[in-house]
Design an enzyme around this catalytic site. Sequence first.
Site, PDB file in Angstrom:
ATOM      1  N   ASP A  26    -120.742 -71.335 -35.754  1.00 33.77           N
ATOM      2  CA  ASP A  26    -120.908 -70.404 -34.642  1.00 33.77           C
ATOM      3  C   ASP A  26    -121.237 -71.208 -33.377  1.00 33.77           C
ATOM      4  O   ASP A  26    -122.216 -71.947 -33.341  1.00 33.77           O
ATOM      5  CB  ASP A  26    -122.053 -69.441 -34.981  1.00 33.77           C
ATOM      6  CG  ASP A  26    -122.080 -68.238 -34.054  1.00 33.77           C
ATOM      7  OD1 ASP A  26    -121.353 -68.239 -33.044  1.00 33.77           O
ATOM      8  OD2 ASP A  26    -122.841 -67.303 -34.342  1.00 33.77           O
ATOM      9  N   ASP A  72    -115.656 -67.351 -31.242  1.00 37.68           N
ATOM     10  CA  ASP A  72    -116.669 -68.407 -31.351  1.00 37.68           C
ATOM     11  C   ASP A  72    -117.248 -68.566 -32.745  1.00 37.68           C
ATOM     12  O   ASP A  72    -118.273 -69.200 -32.929  1.00 37.68           O
ATOM     13  CB  ASP A  72    -117.797 -68.146 -30.346  1.00 37.68           C
ATOM     14  CG  ASP A  72    -118.666 -66.974 -30.751  1.00 37.68           C
ATOM     15  OD1 ASP A  72    -118.133 -66.018 -31.338  1.00 37.68           O
ATOM     16  OD2 ASP A  72    -119.873 -67.022 -30.494  1.00 37.68           O
ATOM     17  N   GLU A  73    -116.599 -68.011 -33.732  1.00 35.35           N
ATOM     18  CA  GLU A  73    -117.238 -67.924 -35.042  1.00 35.35           C
ATOM     19  C   GLU A  73    -116.183 -67.993 -36.145  1.00 35.35           C
ATOM     20  O   GLU A  73    -115.156 -67.333 -36.044  1.00 35.35           O
ATOM     21  CB  GLU A  73    -117.921 -66.559 -35.096  1.00 35.35           C
ATOM     22  CG  GLU A  73    -119.094 -66.425 -35.975  1.00 35.35           C
ATOM     23  CD  GLU A  73    -119.537 -64.965 -36.003  1.00 35.35           C
ATOM     24  OE1 GLU A  73    -119.745 -64.468 -37.090  1.00 35.35           O
ATOM     25  OE2 GLU A  73    -119.630 -64.327 -34.937  1.00 35.35           O
TER      26      GLU A  73
HETATM   27 MG    MG Z   1    -121.830 -67.634 -30.986  1.00 38.05          MG
END
Ligand code: MG
Length: 367
Positions: free
Chosen positions: A14, A108-109
């Site tokens: 993340d 983002d993950e």
């Molecule tokens: Mg994040």
Amino acid sequence: MSVAGNRRRIGHLDMDAFFAAVEQLDRPELRGRPVIVGGLGPRGVVSTASYEAREFGVGSAMPMSRAQRLCPQAAFLAPRFRRYKEISNVVRRILLDITPIIEPVSLDEAFFDLTACCEDIATALAIAAEVKRAVEETTRLACSVGLAGNRFLAKLASELAKPGGLRLIAPEQVQATLDPLHVGRLQGVGPVTARRLQGMGIVTVRQLRSTDLDLLVRTFGAHGRILHRRARGEDSSPVACSRQSLSVSRETTFPVDVTDPARWETVLRELAADVAAQLQREKLVAHCVRVKARFPDFRTQTRQTTVATGVDSAALLGSIAVELLRHRIETGARGLRLLGVGAARLVESAARQLPLFDDTPGASRDR
Ligand SMILES: [Mg+2]
């Protein structure tokens, strides 16, 4: 739970305060300053706040007007999704160099499955550390990485590692890690469920773990079973690398707000049938089912649940959607202006042997 389920090695990566961090990377004058990225219009909400802005109490999903009051000195920026996507692709390629089994969850993950490429947890931890180093060196952005025996714990591990950390939750640490946490930290426990649990005197995971399964099922329906498992750190859902669609969803806006629960459920089942038809066309099954409800004041609630056995049947999708609406969304007497059903975490169904015309929920669960 299968034995193999205990032996998996799942990673979760993340990026830290991603959108805000990218803005600070591209504009050095913003480094060390509060940066808030989100909708700048009158109804805008915060997408990401930099850690400097979080110190003022600014957080994701907060109305932008509130963020402006809390931290007027921040730089307020509209998101630049094309730029974020570019960096996201770089991260994805780094992960794909390590394992073909990756599941991007958002820009983002991503989850990644190291089970097949690591003999033991020590090797997996070394590889996770290498992934983190490679991502940070290549993107010049910080990320957090979690490693554990399943997805739920891997994501929790990366959360506990933030910012900028690497955290392993080894099998013997699972209960000690979970027990002191507030139940709201568990995946699948939103504010509504957390409040209802609190009403039952259940605040920590330890308390949830010592609560009778029957009581949880009576109170929360099928979701009670998931709560019971999450409190024990159990999650058998796979890391799903999807071929095409990341999710399939259908929604409908009512011409007039609808207050009749029976009507809601009929609509949910119709939407679920459409979603199921597309899944079957694309030969996919879903491991995550979502329901979206929008109220007359435009507030929107989305709730989701994971399904260990992939689903593509209209009946089962419909039943899960109805359960989510009944037990997880605070509908009250306000009426609804929109309902939606979504299926995500899609995997190919090709390998599965499907009996024809078998569309009953019970049978689907047994496959
Ligand atoms: Mg994040």
